[in-house]
Design a protein around this motif. Sequence first.
Motif, short mmCIF file in Angstrom:
data_model
loop_
_atom_site.label_atom_id
_atom_site.label_comp_id
_atom_site.label_asym_id
_atom_site.label_seq_id
_atom_site.Cartn_x
_atom_site.Cartn_y
_atom_site.Cartn_z
N ARG A 79 0.82 -1.22 0.00
CA ARG A 79 0.00 0.00 0.00
C ARG A 79 0.86 1.27 0.00
NH1 ARG A 79 -2.34 -3.22 -1.71
NH2 ARG A 79 -4.03 -4.48 -0.88
N ASP A 80 2.11 1.15 0.38
CA ASP A 80 3.00 2.31 0.44
C ASP A 80 4.04 2.22 -0.68
OD1 ASP A 80 1.76 3.29 2.79
OD2 ASP A 80 2.94 1.86 3.97
N TRP A 81 4.53 3.40 -1.10
CA TRP A 81 5.59 3.44 -2.09
C TRP A 81 6.59 4.51 -1.67
CZ3 TRP A 81 6.33 0.15 -6.13
CH2 TRP A 81 7.39 0.45 -6.98
N PRO A 82 7.90 4.19 -1.66
CA PRO A 82 8.90 5.18 -1.25
C PRO A 82 9.03 6.31 -2.27
CG PRO A 82 9.96 3.16 -2.03
CD PRO A 82 8.49 2.88 -1.99
N LEU A 83 8.69 7.52 -1.86
CA LEU A 83 8.72 8.68 -2.76
C LEU A 83 9.52 9.82 -2.14
CD1 LEU A 83 4.99 8.50 -3.88
CD2 LEU A 83 6.96 8.15 -5.37
N ASP A 84 10.70 9.46 -1.60
CA ASP A 84 11.52 10.47 -0.93
C ASP A 84 12.61 11.05 -1.82
OD1 ASP A 84 12.83 8.07 -1.08
OD2 ASP A 84 13.56 8.07 0.99
N ALA A 85 12.69 10.61 -3.07
CA ALA A 85 13.72 11.12 -3.99
C ALA A 85 13.25 12.44 -4.62
CB ALA A 85 14.01 10.10 -5.08
N GLU A 86 14.11 13.45 -4.61
CA GLU A 86 13.80 14.72 -5.24
C GLU A 86 14.08 14.71 -6.73
OE1 GLU A 86 15.59 18.05 -3.32
OE2 GLU A 86 14.88 17.48 -1.32
N LYS A 87 15.09 13.91 -7.13
CA LYS A 87 15.46 13.79 -8.54
C LYS A 87 15.37 12.32 -8.93
CE LYS A 87 18.57 17.78 -8.29
NZ LYS A 87 19.96 18.28 -8.48
N VAL A 88 14.62 12.07 -9.99
CA VAL A 88 14.29 10.70 -10.38
C VAL A 88 14.64 10.49 -11.85
CG1 VAL A 88 12.43 9.01 -10.57
CG2 VAL A 88 12.41 10.68 -8.70
N ALA A 89 15.15 9.31 -12.16
CA ALA A 89 15.41 8.92 -13.55
C ALA A 89 14.39 7.88 -13.98
CB ALA A 89 16.81 8.36 -13.70
N VAL A 90 13.91 8.02 -15.21
CA VAL A 90 13.04 7.02 -15.83
C VAL A 90 13.73 6.56 -17.11
CG1 VAL A 90 10.78 6.53 -16.80
CG2 VAL A 90 10.98 8.14 -14.89
N LEU A 91 13.97 5.27 -17.21
CA LEU A 91 14.69 4.71 -18.36
C LEU A 91 13.69 4.15 -19.36
CD1 LEU A 91 17.50 2.79 -16.41
CD2 LEU A 91 17.33 5.24 -16.94
N GLY A 92 13.69 4.71 -20.56
CA GLY A 92 12.77 4.25 -21.59
C GLY A 92 12.03 5.40 -22.22
N VAL A 93 11.65 5.22 -23.48
CA VAL A 93 10.96 6.29 -24.21
C VAL A 93 9.68 5.76 -24.85
CG1 VAL A 93 12.85 7.90 -24.59
CG2 VAL A 93 12.60 5.93 -26.10
#
Length: 459
Positions: free
Chosen positions: A143-157
């Motif tokens: 039910r929880d997801w860690p969302l403490d990162a201020e800068k995030v990378a997403v790999l894929g287009v």
Amino acid sequence: MTDQNRPLRVGIVGSGPAGIYAADALMKSDAAAERGVSIDILERMPAPFGLIRYGVAPDHPRIKGIITALHKVLDKPGVRLFGNVDYGNDIDLPTLRSLYDAVIFATGANADRALGIPGIDLDGSYGAADFVSWYDGHPDVPRDWPLDAEKVAVLGVGNVALDVARVLAKTADELLETEIPHNVYEGLKASRAREVHVFGRRGPAQAKFTPLELKELAHSPNVEVIVDPVDIDYDEASEIARRSSKIVDQVANIIQDSAIRDPQGLPNKIYLHFFESPTEILGEDGKVAGLRTERTELDGTGNVRGTGKFTDWDVQAVYRAVGYLSENIARLPFDEQAGTVPNEAGRVTGDDGQPLPGLYVTGWIKRGPIGLIGHTKGDANETIACLLEDAPTLPAPTDPREDALTEHLTSKGVPFTTWDGWYRLDAHEKALGEPHGRPRIKVVERDEMLRASGATDEQ
């Protein structure tokens, strides 16, 4: 041999678009008109619609509108839904074959394709499919997801990468008008993400976005889309691709417009990076501390080669959106590399390459996780054409009674849901949303879904 004097009995495993389109094709066939068709759709979740309910971002009402068309199929007499039935546990292949003339597997793809680079197992490195399941309220994920990162990378287009980037960058209040569950809203409200960096190995002409998805990035009043003008580059093959495809050209133009747009000064930002190939996720104390990419360049064919120039990006979380992967189906042959069940035009084939009588596949488990939802219709039509061609010679089930599946599930104590039960759950979710001016609030807990569906009352 199939008894031509009774309706053709078909079991479909999976109630996403692939399975329901197959049911629709069957119901519209000459066989349905001439001898009748009886279809049971078995679904692992208590609710139907598969990818549409649990794989599409909540701020995509247009895509979710496909449910209206799927609804019409499940409303038809001769089609029954059995939800909360887990193939491999609640029912096995020999049992299915004893109940039906033919069994179609439409189980889709819900796992993340692996990405073999160093650091992929660090804390803070996630599969996009897992994140999508969380924000879509899948009952079988935390039910929880860690969302403490201020800068995030997403790999894929691809579009999944855009969904992940958009959900991370938007404010929780922007998504409150959708059906997101309360736990998702609270999680996103506490998110610290302010920069989302989307990385593609090749250029704008090779991106797999659709124009509508790409345009939606700029619709948020809180999110600015940024593209470095240096990343706007095309070789001969790229130019040919643009001239040959309206979609490719539209995508390239939208990306170019983002590259020349003046800064807007909005609080959250999505950066689209091209010609950056991820080579390593950097770690510190077991956690993601950065991403290393190698700059690439076009080679004239639309492909790229490495330049030997590396960049370290300051990010604290990495999401890989490099494709979905289907999971092995018990008692069926499976191609681990392709993530599909070996088949010819939807007919499941054995180790000797010959069709296994009465067994079929459709959708992503048939062709791999490529193409849009609409492509699934063509898949279904091909599979059903093969099934109907085979119908006169299919091995007859030993117990083709319509009550046989209900009796089996009841004997095993499976609290299955029905199509009437979906209507109850649907009304329940809409009632939860009404006091808040929302279309619905999705129920997450499986037990609550079963209670709202009246599952225990129906057996």
